[in-house]
Design a protein around this motif. Sequence first.
Motif, PDB file in Angstrom:
ATOM      1  N   SER A  88      -8.024   1.135  -0.945  1.00 44.68           N
ATOM      2  CA  SER A  88      -6.765   0.817  -1.632  1.00 44.68           C
ATOM      3  C   SER A  88      -6.498  -0.686  -1.595  1.00 44.68           C
ATOM      4  O   SER A  88      -6.073  -1.278  -2.592  1.00 44.68           O
ATOM      5  N   LYS A 108       4.674  10.404   2.374  1.00 47.71           N
ATOM      6  CA  LYS A 108       5.798   9.782   3.091  1.00 47.71           C
ATOM      7  C   LYS A 108       6.354   8.538   2.394  1.00 47.71           C
ATOM      8  O   LYS A 108       7.543   8.248   2.490  1.00 47.71           O
ATOM      9  N   GLN A 109       5.499   7.808   1.657  1.00 47.69           N
ATOM     10  CA  GLN A 109       5.987   6.567   1.028  1.00 47.69           C
ATOM     11  C   GLN A 109       7.011   6.824  -0.075  1.00 47.69           C
ATOM     12  O   GLN A 109       7.710   5.918  -0.510  1.00 47.69           O
ATOM     13  N   THR A 161      -9.864   6.177  -1.643  1.00 44.75           N
ATOM     14  CA  THR A 161      -9.917   7.237  -0.633  1.00 44.75           C
ATOM     15  C   THR A 161      -9.430   6.754   0.725  1.00 44.75           C
ATOM     16  O   THR A 161      -8.583   7.377   1.362  1.00 44.75           O
ATOM     17  N   ARG A 162      -9.986   5.623   1.173  1.00 39.57           N
ATOM     18  CA  ARG A 162      -9.577   5.068   2.470  1.00 39.57           C
ATOM     19  C   ARG A 162      -8.575   3.939   2.244  1.00 39.57           C
ATOM     20  O   ARG A 162      -8.538   3.354   1.158  1.00 39.57           O
ATOM     21  N   ARG A 163      -7.822   3.604   3.294  1.00 46.42           N
ATOM     22  CA  ARG A 163      -6.883   2.486   3.193  1.00 46.42           C
ATOM     23  C   ARG A 163      -7.601   1.238   2.700  1.00 46.42           C
ATOM     24  O   ARG A 163      -7.111   0.527   1.825  1.00 46.42           O
ATOM     25  N   LYS A 174       5.766   2.090  11.876  1.00 49.80           N
ATOM     26  CA  LYS A 174       5.085   2.798  10.775  1.00 49.80           C
ATOM     27  C   LYS A 174       5.461   4.269  10.853  1.00 49.80           C
ATOM     28  O   LYS A 174       5.172   4.933  11.836  1.00 49.80           O
ATOM     29  N   GLY A 229      -1.583   6.397   0.282  1.00 47.11           N
ATOM     30  CA  GLY A 229      -2.048   7.348   1.297  1.00 47.11           C
ATOM     31  C   GLY A 229      -1.509   8.744   1.047  1.00 47.11           C
ATOM     32  O   GLY A 229      -0.594   8.942   0.239  1.00 47.11           O
ATOM     33  N   SER A 230      -2.067   9.724   1.771  1.00 47.18           N
ATOM     34  CA  SER A 230      -1.596  11.104   1.553  1.00 47.18           C
ATOM     35  C   SER A 230      -0.643  11.591   2.641  1.00 47.18           C
ATOM     36  O   SER A 230      -0.088  12.679   2.522  1.00 47.18           O
ATOM     37  N   GLY A 231      -0.443  10.798   3.685  1.00 51.42           N
ATOM     38  CA  GLY A 231       0.549  11.167   4.704  1.00 51.42           C
ATOM     39  C   GLY A 231       0.239  12.487   5.393  1.00 51.42           C
ATOM     40  O   GLY A 231       1.147  13.283   5.672  1.00 51.42           O
ATOM     41  N   THR A 232      -1.023  12.698   5.729  1.00 47.11           N
ATOM     42  CA  THR A 232      -1.463  13.981   6.289  1.00 47.11           C
ATOM     43  C   THR A 232      -0.726  14.356   7.573  1.00 47.11           C
ATOM     44  O   THR A 232      -0.346  15.513   7.758  1.00 47.11           O
ATOM     45  N   ARG A 233      -0.509  13.356   8.440  1.00 49.70           N
ATOM     46  CA  ARG A 233       0.097  13.671   9.739  1.00 49.70           C
ATOM     47  C   ARG A 233       1.554  14.100   9.603  1.00 49.70           C
ATOM     48  O   ARG A 233       2.112  14.740  10.468  1.00 49.70           O
ATOM     49  N   ASP A 246       1.794  -2.087   4.730  1.00 53.91           N
ATOM     50  CA  ASP A 246       1.899  -0.625   4.661  1.00 53.91           C
ATOM     51  C   ASP A 246       3.298  -0.257   4.182  1.00 53.91           C
ATOM     52  O   ASP A 246       4.287  -0.575   4.868  1.00 53.91           O
ATOM     53  N   SER A 247       3.395   0.463   3.065  1.00 49.12           N
ATOM     54  CA  SER A 247       4.738   0.842   2.605  1.00 49.12           C
ATOM     55  C   SER A 247       5.386   1.843   3.559  1.00 49.12           C
ATOM     56  O   SER A 247       6.581   2.092   3.483  1.00 49.12           O
ATOM     57  N   ALA A 248       4.602   2.390   4.474  1.00 51.36           N
ATOM     58  CA  ALA A 248       5.150   3.289   5.485  1.00 51.36           C
ATOM     59  C   ALA A 248       5.893   2.520   6.585  1.00 51.36           C
ATOM     60  O   ALA A 248       6.372   3.118   7.553  1.00 51.36           O
ATOM     61  N   LEU A 285       0.832  -1.217   0.000  1.00 54.94           N
ATOM     62  CA  LEU A 285       0.000   0.000   0.000  1.00 54.94           C
ATOM     63  C   LEU A 285       0.858   1.254   0.000  1.00 54.94           C
ATOM     64  O   LEU A 285       1.633   1.488   0.936  1.00 54.94           O
TER      65      LEU A 285
HETATM   66  N1  CTP Z   1      -2.800   3.977   2.392  1.00 50.82           N
HETATM   67  C1  CTP Z   1      -3.247   3.723   1.099  1.00 50.82           C
HETATM   68  N2  CTP Z   1      -4.409   4.317   0.663  1.00 50.82           N
HETATM   69  C2  CTP Z   1      -5.114   5.137   1.459  1.00 50.82           C
HETATM   70  C3  CTP Z   1      -4.663   5.401   2.781  1.00 50.82           C
HETATM   71  C4  CTP Z   1      -3.498   4.787   3.221  1.00 50.82           C
HETATM   72  O1  CTP Z   1      -2.600   2.979   0.367  1.00 50.82           O
HETATM   73  N3  CTP Z   1      -6.221   5.715   0.977  1.00 50.82           N
HETATM   74  C5  CTP Z   1      -1.530   3.386   2.836  1.00 50.82           C
HETATM   75  C6  CTP Z   1      -0.469   4.427   3.167  1.00 50.82           C
HETATM   76  O2  CTP Z   1       0.259   4.798   1.979  1.00 50.82           O
HETATM   77  C7  CTP Z   1       0.383   3.734   4.208  1.00 50.82           C
HETATM   78  C8  CTP Z   1      -0.568   2.710   4.836  1.00 50.82           C
HETATM   79  O3  CTP Z   1      -1.738   2.679   4.031  1.00 50.82           O
HETATM   80  O4  CTP Z   1       1.478   3.045   3.626  1.00 50.82           O
HETATM   81  C9  CTP Z   1      -0.894   3.050   6.286  1.00 50.82           C
HETATM   82  O5  CTP Z   1      -1.622   4.243   6.341  1.00 50.82           O
HETATM   83  P1  CTP Z   1      -1.196   5.553   7.152  1.00 50.82           P
HETATM   84  O6  CTP Z   1       0.015   5.318   7.958  1.00 50.82           O
HETATM   85  O7  CTP Z   1      -2.434   6.074   7.800  1.00 50.82           O
HETATM   86  O8  CTP Z   1      -0.742   6.512   5.952  1.00 50.82           O
HETATM   87  P2  CTP Z   1      -1.475   7.785   5.364  1.00 50.82           P
HETATM   88  O9  CTP Z   1      -2.954   7.516   5.300  1.00 50.82           O
HETATM   89  O10 CTP Z   1      -0.777   8.125   4.101  1.00 50.82           O
HETATM   90  O11 CTP Z   1      -1.146   8.889   6.449  1.00 50.82           O
HETATM   91  P3  CTP Z   1      -2.157   9.852   7.250  1.00 50.82           P
HETATM   92  O12 CTP Z   1      -3.174   8.928   7.897  1.00 50.82           O
HETATM   93  O13 CTP Z   1      -1.303  10.594   8.200  1.00 50.82           O
HETATM   94  O14 CTP Z   1      -2.801  10.728   6.194  1.00 50.82           O
END
Ligand code: CTP
Length: 246
Positions: A97, A29-30, A92-94, A225, A15-19, A116-118, A12
């Motif tokens: 994906s 972040k990925q 949109t959500r993990r 992570k 994600g958008s790496g909001t935090r 999680d690639s993170a 995966l």
């Molecule tokens: N991920 C994804 N698709 C999404 C949300 C998350 O592929 N719609 C992936 C992220 O790239 C990450 C992993 O799921 O490798 C774990 O998610 P998280 O650590 O929450 O990453 P983000 O959603 O990118 O960060 P944040 O919640 O801070 O926005």
Amino acid sequence: MTFSSHTWAVLLAAGSGTRLADACGGRRKQFLEFQDLPLFWHSARTFARVTAIKGLVFVFPPEEIEACAAQVRALDAANSLGLPWLAVAGGTRRQDSVRNGLAALPHDCGRVLVHDSARPFMSASLVQRICVALEAGAQSVIPALAVTDTIKRVSGGLDGGRVAATLLREELAAVQTPQGFDLALLRQAHERAETEDWQVTDDASLMELAGSEVRVVPGEACNVKITNPEDLRLLEEQAMPEVSVT
Ligand code: CTP
Ligand code: MG
């Protein structure tokens, strides 16, 4: 080799790496670099070291899918993964994906590891542990670590809220990825999540809600992570484990 016997991994990276966004100039972040390679590539290489893993599905942000696929082609050309791979667009959500990743898996795939690639520091031994448990017949396998902090349920937020309960630490575990599954069962659980509107943060939660048994194997303290700005220091300090596993 029987039909549907292969194990693939879904990586995966959509994600958008909001935090973390403010701390790294809005970059996802990925795609940050560690040891001169993008984070998502580290776990791809680790999966490729485990012979039980027969292929990889990368899940990338929809608006960057072409550029990301080109980046994987270039990385693979420079330092071959030695595995077939596909790149698909995330959602949109993990869990969206993951669903897109599962839909792309080939017909001879019967088991899947979702990662999680993170979490770039996962070791090949951990991947191997998950694969062995799946091959022994487990429906779901997750890596877990003992919790060392005392965990409380808090209502009203962390700034001024109140403690509602203290949880029994011996019963708690911090759960990581990769998480391994029987593919047919995980697909069914994701279908039910759509119809029953289950919102989850990991795939094992869907299997639990679907009534499936989830087995636990030891996780790894290094398998962090990258989530918050303070985690960025790990990308400067930590060395990758280079254990070879066959
Ligand atoms: N991920 C994804 N698709 C999404 C949300 C998350 O592929 N719609 C992936 C992220 O790239 C990450 C992993 O799921 O490798 C774990 O998610 P998280 O650590 O929450 O990453 P983000 O959603 O990118 O960060 P944040 O919640 O801070 O926005
Ligand atoms: Mg997230």
